[in-house]
Scaffold this active site. Sequence first.
Site, PDB file in Angstrom:
ATOM      1  N   LYS A  11       2.201  -3.444   5.839  1.00 26.55           N
ATOM      2  CA  LYS A  11       2.317  -3.355   4.389  1.00 26.55           C
ATOM      3  C   LYS A  11       3.772  -3.271   3.931  1.00 26.55           C
ATOM      4  O   LYS A  11       4.138  -3.852   2.909  1.00 26.55           O
ATOM      5  CB  LYS A  11       1.511  -2.164   3.866  1.00 26.55           C
ATOM      6  CG  LYS A  11      -0.013  -2.367   3.957  1.00 26.55           C
ATOM      7  CD  LYS A  11      -0.429  -3.665   3.279  1.00 26.55           C
ATOM      8  CE  LYS A  11      -1.892  -3.699   2.881  1.00 26.55           C
ATOM      9  NZ  LYS A  11      -2.276  -5.021   2.322  1.00 26.55           N
TER      10      LYS A  11
ATOM     11  N   SER B  93       0.851  -1.178   0.000  1.00 25.62           N
ATOM     12  CA  SER B  93       0.000   0.000   0.000  1.00 25.62           C
ATOM     13  C   SER B  93       0.890   1.232   0.000  1.00 25.62           C
ATOM     14  O   SER B  93       2.025   1.187   0.481  1.00 25.62           O
ATOM     15  CB  SER B  93      -0.837  -0.015   1.279  1.00 25.62           C
ATOM     16  OG  SER B  93      -1.272   1.282   1.586  1.00 25.62           O
TER      17      SER B  93
ATOM     18  N   TYR C 271      -1.150  -0.596   9.982  1.00 23.62           N
ATOM     19  CA  TYR C 271      -1.328  -0.996   8.584  1.00 23.62           C
ATOM     20  C   TYR C 271      -0.043  -0.731   7.775  1.00 23.62           C
ATOM     21  O   TYR C 271       0.402  -1.580   6.994  1.00 23.62           O
ATOM     22  CB  TYR C 271      -2.503  -0.189   8.041  1.00 23.62           C
ATOM     23  CG  TYR C 271      -2.934  -0.451   6.636  1.00 23.62           C
ATOM     24  CD1 TYR C 271      -3.654  -1.595   6.306  1.00 23.62           C
ATOM     25  CD2 TYR C 271      -2.678   0.483   5.635  1.00 23.62           C
ATOM     26  CE1 TYR C 271      -4.091  -1.798   5.001  1.00 23.62           C
ATOM     27  CE2 TYR C 271      -3.118   0.290   4.340  1.00 23.62           C
ATOM     28  CZ  TYR C 271      -3.823  -0.862   4.025  1.00 23.62           C
ATOM     29  OH  TYR C 271      -4.254  -1.056   2.738  1.00 23.62           O
TER      30      TYR C 271
HETATM   31  P1  NAI Z   1     -11.982  -5.003   0.898  1.00 19.71           P
HETATM   32  O1  NAI Z   1     -12.291  -4.753   2.326  1.00 19.71           O
HETATM   33  O2  NAI Z   1     -13.100  -4.928  -0.096  1.00 19.71           O
HETATM   34  O3  NAI Z   1     -11.269  -6.419   0.689  1.00 19.71           O
HETATM   35  C1  NAI Z   1     -10.584  -7.110   1.680  1.00 19.71           C
HETATM   36  C2  NAI Z   1     -11.190  -8.479   1.799  1.00 19.71           C
HETATM   37  O4  NAI Z   1     -10.396  -9.283   2.686  1.00 19.71           O
HETATM   38  C3  NAI Z   1     -12.610  -8.438   2.376  1.00 19.71           C
HETATM   39  O5  NAI Z   1     -13.512  -9.052   1.476  1.00 19.71           O
HETATM   40  C4  NAI Z   1     -12.482  -9.205   3.686  1.00 19.71           C
HETATM   41  O6  NAI Z   1     -13.638  -9.966   4.015  1.00 19.71           O
HETATM   42  C5  NAI Z   1     -11.292 -10.086   3.421  1.00 19.71           C
HETATM   43  N1  NAI Z   1     -10.641 -10.544   4.655  1.00 19.71           N
HETATM   44  C6  NAI Z   1     -10.348  -9.817   5.754  1.00 19.71           C
HETATM   45  N2  NAI Z   1      -9.775 -10.573   6.682  1.00 19.71           N
HETATM   46  C7  NAI Z   1      -9.677 -11.819   6.168  1.00 19.71           C
HETATM   47  C8  NAI Z   1      -9.172 -13.052   6.657  1.00 19.71           C
HETATM   48  N3  NAI Z   1      -8.625 -13.130   7.880  1.00 19.71           N
HETATM   49  N4  NAI Z   1      -9.230 -14.142   5.858  1.00 19.71           N
HETATM   50  C9  NAI Z   1      -9.788 -14.064   4.632  1.00 19.71           C
HETATM   51  N5  NAI Z   1     -10.308 -12.931   4.125  1.00 19.71           N
HETATM   52  C10 NAI Z   1     -10.247 -11.815   4.878  1.00 19.71           C
HETATM   53  O7  NAI Z   1     -10.860  -3.939   0.498  1.00 19.71           O
HETATM   54  P2  NAI Z   1      -9.921  -3.789  -0.806  1.00 19.71           P
HETATM   55  O8  NAI Z   1      -9.719  -2.347  -0.981  1.00 19.71           O
HETATM   56  O9  NAI Z   1     -10.427  -4.594  -1.931  1.00 19.71           O
HETATM   57  O10 NAI Z   1      -8.538  -4.390  -0.271  1.00 19.71           O
HETATM   58  C11 NAI Z   1      -7.824  -5.460  -0.856  1.00 19.71           C
HETATM   59  C12 NAI Z   1      -6.363  -5.336  -0.488  1.00 19.71           C
HETATM   60  O11 NAI Z   1      -5.799  -4.176  -1.090  1.00 19.71           O
HETATM   61  C13 NAI Z   1      -6.112  -5.193   1.016  1.00 19.71           C
HETATM   62  O12 NAI Z   1      -4.944  -5.927   1.364  1.00 19.71           O
HETATM   63  C14 NAI Z   1      -5.871  -3.709   1.179  1.00 19.71           C
HETATM   64  O13 NAI Z   1      -5.109  -3.433   2.329  1.00 19.71           O
HETATM   65  C15 NAI Z   1      -5.148  -3.404  -0.099  1.00 19.71           C
HETATM   66  N6  NAI Z   1      -5.149  -2.003  -0.463  1.00 19.71           N
HETATM   67  C16 NAI Z   1      -6.269  -1.405  -0.943  1.00 19.71           C
HETATM   68  C17 NAI Z   1      -6.231  -0.077  -1.312  1.00 19.71           C
HETATM   69  C18 NAI Z   1      -7.391   0.598  -1.919  1.00 19.71           C
HETATM   70  O14 NAI Z   1      -7.231   1.747  -2.370  1.00 19.71           O
HETATM   71  N7  NAI Z   1      -8.557  -0.023  -1.973  1.00 19.71           N
HETATM   72  C19 NAI Z   1      -5.011   0.738  -1.133  1.00 19.71           C
HETATM   73  C20 NAI Z   1      -3.879  -0.001  -0.689  1.00 19.71           C
HETATM   74  C21 NAI Z   1      -3.968  -1.319  -0.358  1.00 19.71           C
END
Ligand code: NAI
Length: 297
Positions: A168, A151, A164
Amino acid sequence: MSISFEGRVAIVTGAGGGLGRAYALELARRGAKVVVNDLGGSRDGTGHSDAARAVVAEIEAAGGVAMADGGSVTDGAQMAAMVARARDAWGGVHILINNAGILKDKSFAKMSVEEFRAVIDVHLIGSAICTGAVWETMREQNYGRILMTASSTGLYGNFGQANYGAAKLGLVGLAKTLALEGARCNVRVNVIAPTAATRMTEDLFPPELLGRFKPELVAPAALFLVSEEAPTNTILGAGAGVVQAAYVTLTKGVALDEPTPEAVAAQWAAITDRTGEIVPQAGAEQAMTIMQRLQGR
Ligand code: NAI
């Protein structure tokens, strides 16, 4: 050159929504058999739902092949069972996208050690657990593509995200060493720093930009980094269809005349001068460049 995932088995963690869902859909559309893992919790990691099953239904409706997994990336036994199920059904695992994540944002002054640990646990330890679960399979197959999700917070910092950010940037360190350890077995390991409007970031994006930063527009960079022709040990930034590269660099540096902090202060401009800086491909290059400086090169 078209990029196909025909014959490949991919696991995407946290693929019940947001970015992971976008990756899973596009991998399946391009021929991969996809394990859609998601615990289905809320943004802070609490609760459960059937999010993974819903994405599998979407993939199947589009003619793709997928299976749902509701395990937590923090549970080694559940992740080992998930990998075993994929191997039994489809004969191997070629791609792992470590994407699952949670947030517990707070300024560091107010953050408890439990809140710090919980975020490290899901992002960093969870990615290590999932990677550990596929590592031997990939080595035996002499083929593996692993993507870690970092990130901009990890690379550059962000107010309120100390836990976080630590997790990351930890993933960058993990990827860099695994890229070295996996090289002989054709296991390539890369990092993506995405920017997308998902439930994780919906309150951070100005409303007029939400439509621009679609998760699907991060998928091209993510899919390239897990494709046959993927590089290894790279960090890409991606969002709204823009793809960037990020580097951990080292300046040429200065051999001090005297080993004193005053000499560091006096040489500050030269020490931090970025002319001729390099991007080391392994930690040992630091010692090598130190030797070069001592030899006056
Ligand atoms: P999101 O919240 O939609 O997706 C994350 C998913 O991980 C969720 O569906 C959640 O249920 C699942 N999850 C959480 N804990 C879990 C576990 N212990 N086991 C299995 N599944 C689990 O958010 P997003 O934005 O799609 O994030 C995806 C990745 O991208 C994350 O690692 C986030 O930190 C990273 N990220 C996202 C950014 C953005 O702009 N959206 C920016 C930088 C990084």
